[in-house]
Design a protein around this motif. Sequence first.
Motif, PDB file in Angstrom:
ATOM      1  N   MET A   1       0.508   5.230  13.713  1.00 44.83           N
ATOM      2  CA  MET A   1       1.140   4.864  12.205  1.00 44.83           C
ATOM      3  C   MET A   1       2.997   4.449  12.667  1.00 44.83           C
ATOM      4  SD  MET A   1      -1.121   4.985   9.918  1.00 44.83           S
ATOM      5  CE  MET A   1       0.107   4.857   8.300  1.00 44.83           C
ATOM      6  N   ALA A   2       3.510   2.940  12.014  1.00 42.22           N
ATOM      7  CA  ALA A   2       4.333   2.836  12.170  1.00 42.22           C
ATOM      8  C   ALA A   2       5.457   3.034  10.829  1.00 42.22           C
ATOM      9  CB  ALA A   2       4.441   1.665  12.143  1.00 42.22           C
ATOM     10  N   GLN A   3       4.391   3.853   9.651  1.00 39.14           N
ATOM     11  CA  GLN A   3       5.061   4.694   8.411  1.00 39.14           C
ATOM     12  C   GLN A   3       4.468   5.338   7.693  1.00 39.14           C
ATOM     13  OE1 GLN A   3       8.919   2.930   6.575  1.00 39.14           O
ATOM     14  NE2 GLN A   3       7.754   2.415   4.482  1.00 39.14           N
ATOM     15  N   HIS A   4       4.159   6.658   8.431  1.00 37.82           N
ATOM     16  CA  HIS A   4       3.145   7.633   7.631  1.00 37.82           C
ATOM     17  C   HIS A   4       4.009   7.810   6.106  1.00 37.82           C
ATOM     18  CE1 HIS A   4       1.095   8.779  11.146  1.00 37.82           C
ATOM     19  NE2 HIS A   4       2.193   9.138  11.050  1.00 37.82           N
ATOM     20  N   PRO A   5       3.366   8.249   4.948  1.00 38.98           N
ATOM     21  CA  PRO A   5       4.132   8.424   3.627  1.00 38.98           C
ATOM     22  C   PRO A   5       3.641   9.876   3.737  1.00 38.98           C
ATOM     23  CG  PRO A   5       0.474   8.013   3.995  1.00 38.98           C
ATOM     24  CD  PRO A   5       1.790   8.151   5.414  1.00 38.98           C
ATOM     25  N   ILE A   6       4.798  10.413   2.725  1.00 34.83           N
ATOM     26  CA  ILE A   6       5.078  11.944   2.710  1.00 34.83           C
ATOM     27  C   ILE A   6       5.021  12.286   1.529  1.00 34.83           C
ATOM     28  CG2 ILE A   6       6.862  13.641   2.603  1.00 34.83           C
ATOM     29  CD1 ILE A   6       8.565  11.013   4.299  1.00 34.83           C
ATOM     30  N   ARG A   7       4.778  11.322   0.555  1.00 34.07           N
ATOM     31  CA  ARG A   7       4.428  12.101  -0.560  1.00 34.07           C
ATOM     32  C   ARG A   7       3.953  11.282  -1.742  1.00 34.07           C
ATOM     33  NH1 ARG A   7      10.841  14.754  -1.198  1.00 34.07           N
ATOM     34  NH2 ARG A   7      11.382  13.882  -2.018  1.00 34.07           N
ATOM     35  N   ALA A   8       3.614  11.397  -3.251  1.00 33.75           N
ATOM     36  CA  ALA A   8       3.785  10.549  -3.900  1.00 33.75           C
ATOM     37  C   ALA A   8       3.115  11.603  -5.729  1.00 33.75           C
ATOM     38  CB  ALA A   8       2.886   9.680  -3.743  1.00 33.75           C
ATOM     39  N   ARG A   9       3.536  10.619  -6.694  1.00 32.47           N
ATOM     40  CA  ARG A   9       3.334  11.434  -7.953  1.00 32.47           C
ATOM     41  C   ARG A   9       1.668  11.342  -8.424  1.00 32.47           C
ATOM     42  NH1 ARG A   9       6.511  10.383 -13.504  1.00 32.47           N
ATOM     43  NH2 ARG A   9       4.649  10.534 -15.530  1.00 32.47           N
ATOM     44  N   MET A  10       0.583  11.756  -8.822  1.00 30.86           N
ATOM     45  CA  MET A  10      -0.470  11.350  -9.540  1.00 30.86           C
ATOM     46  C   MET A  10      -0.167  10.115 -10.176  1.00 30.86           C
ATOM     47  SD  MET A  10      -1.359  14.696 -11.551  1.00 30.86           S
ATOM     48  CE  MET A  10      -3.637  13.201 -11.853  1.00 30.86           C
ATOM     49  N   CYS A  11      -0.884   9.024 -10.470  1.00 26.94           N
ATOM     50  CA  CYS A  11      -0.634   8.391 -11.435  1.00 26.94           C
ATOM     51  C   CYS A  11      -1.887   8.453 -11.838  1.00 26.94           C
ATOM     52  CB  CYS A  11      -1.257   6.943 -11.425  1.00 26.94           C
ATOM     53  SG  CYS A  11      -2.618   6.713 -10.011  1.00 26.94           S
ATOM     54  N   GLY A  12      -2.407   9.389 -12.300  1.00 19.02           N
ATOM     55  CA  GLY A  12      -3.360   9.860 -13.164  1.00 19.02           C
ATOM     56  C   GLY A  12      -4.867   9.056 -13.396  1.00 19.02           C
ATOM     57  N   PHE A  13      -5.204   8.728 -14.822  1.00 23.43           N
ATOM     58  CA  PHE A  13      -6.492   7.745 -15.123  1.00 23.43           C
ATOM     59  C   PHE A  13      -5.942   6.308 -15.905  1.00 23.43           C
ATOM     60  CE2 PHE A  13      -7.716  11.737 -13.323  1.00 23.43           C
ATOM     61  CZ  PHE A  13      -9.023  11.023 -12.627  1.00 23.43           C
ATOM     62  N   GLY A  14      -5.263   5.851 -15.946  1.00 19.28           N
ATOM     63  CA  GLY A  14      -4.681   4.814 -16.739  1.00 19.28           C
ATOM     64  C   GLY A  14      -4.807   3.732 -15.810  1.00 19.28           C
ATOM     65  N   GLU A  15      -5.443   2.767 -16.855  1.00 20.26           N
ATOM     66  CA  GLU A  15      -5.235   1.513 -15.845  1.00 20.26           C
ATOM     67  C   GLU A  15      -3.874   0.864 -15.694  1.00 20.26           C
ATOM     68  OE1 GLU A  15      -8.007   0.152 -14.480  1.00 20.26           O
ATOM     69  OE2 GLU A  15      -8.788   2.186 -14.998  1.00 20.26           O
ATOM     70  N   LYS A  16      -2.820   0.663 -16.246  1.00 18.80           N
ATOM     71  CA  LYS A  16      -1.277   0.161 -16.018  1.00 18.80           C
ATOM     72  C   LYS A  16       0.003   1.470 -15.031  1.00 18.80           C
ATOM     73  CE  LYS A  16      -1.677  -2.325 -19.584  1.00 18.80           C
ATOM     74  NZ  LYS A  16      -1.104  -2.528 -20.738  1.00 18.80           N
ATOM     75  N   ASP A  17      -0.716   2.196 -15.217  1.00 14.52           N
ATOM     76  CA  ASP A  17       0.479   3.088 -14.794  1.00 14.52           C
ATOM     77  C   ASP A  17       0.497   3.566 -13.188  1.00 14.52           C
ATOM     78  OD1 ASP A  17       2.485   5.096 -14.328  1.00 14.52           O
ATOM     79  OD2 ASP A  17       0.795   7.054 -14.503  1.00 14.52           O
ATOM     80  N   ARG A  18       1.428   3.361 -12.280  1.00 18.46           N
ATOM     81  CA  ARG A  18       0.422   2.846 -10.718  1.00 18.46           C
ATOM     82  C   ARG A  18       2.011   4.123 -10.348  1.00 18.46           C
ATOM     83  NH1 ARG A  18      -3.628   2.896 -11.606  1.00 18.46           N
ATOM     84  NH2 ARG A  18      -4.481   0.616 -11.516  1.00 18.46           N
ATOM     85  N   ARG A  19       2.130   4.847  -9.626  1.00 15.62           N
ATOM     86  CA  ARG A  19       2.717   5.608  -8.736  1.00 15.62           C
ATOM     87  C   ARG A  19       2.880   5.050  -7.378  1.00 15.62           C
ATOM     88  NH1 ARG A  19       7.098   7.101 -12.554  1.00 15.62           N
ATOM     89  NH2 ARG A  19       5.454   7.186 -14.907  1.00 15.62           N
ATOM     90  N   PRO A  20       3.090   4.512  -6.215  1.00 14.05           N
ATOM     91  CA  PRO A  20       2.814   4.156  -5.181  1.00 14.05           C
ATOM     92  C   PRO A  20       3.573   5.570  -4.209  1.00 14.05           C
ATOM     93  CG  PRO A  20       5.154   2.982  -6.083  1.00 14.05           C
ATOM     94  CD  PRO A  20       4.611   3.877  -7.326  1.00 14.05           C
ATOM     95  N   LEU A  21       2.707   5.830  -3.133  1.00 14.32           N
ATOM     96  CA  LEU A  21       2.733   6.564  -2.252  1.00 14.32           C
ATOM     97  C   LEU A  21       4.384   6.222  -1.758  1.00 14.32           C
ATOM     98  CD1 LEU A  21      -0.336   7.175   0.151  1.00 14.32           C
ATOM     99  CD2 LEU A  21       0.643   7.554  -1.737  1.00 14.32           C
TER     100      LEU A  21
END
Length: 236
Positions: A1-21
């Motif tokens: 891996m050149a870059q690992h994800p550390i954390r994120a906020r859950m985006c839930g089950f809506g279709e528009k909400d996005r919370r990227p890693l």
Amino acid sequence: MAQHPIRARMCGFGEKDRRPLDPPPVVRLRVRDDNGEFMQSEDVEIWKFVVSATLWAPHTDSDRSIVVNPNTLPGPVPTYQSTSAVMSLSEPVKVRNLVGTTVSNAYLLKDENDEMNIFFIFHDLSVRTEGRFRLKFQFTVIPSEETPRAFVESVTWSTPFDVYSAKSFPGMTDSTELSRAFAAQGIKITIRKNSRVRPYSARIGGNPDDDRYPDDEYDNEVDMDYPASGSGHGIR
């Protein structure tokens, strides 16, 4: 891996909400020639290379890419409803737990040290549910007339990362030097001027959607080894 994800906020089950890693996962490809020597990235034909991502449990081979949408689960049944009415309810709907662009083409880019490399960038992956996960990346060569069938040539994993609820999410981190290097070369990737760490009081008692603590700010939008000429494939 050149870059690992550390954390994120859950985006839930809506279709528009996005919370990227955070930070965006990045995989690096290194190619060996028939003699086992690493080739210059500029000499590699990268157009037929792709990497796909799936979501897994942190320490077991248990796929977490699919989850049941809780909004489709049967609710409490009123006493006046008959058993037959309950049996007619639709089956719970399964949806992707890992959302966003789960497949990346290869990019020939300079890294944070100004060195040219082949990268696969996953800039908009989000996870619907809270928990601890890791990502599995699979490297594939697009089929051609010479090789009409596609196979998973090699696999690599991210380190485990945490996905938080809106209330407990500690905030986004500073953008990495690698992400900044990609953005400077025109790659659509999230760049933040400062880290976004939410105060503890906001996490335990405040409004989880309070706009005073935005998750990100845009300025513009794992190592792999791949031997050339069929001499063997490997990623790490």
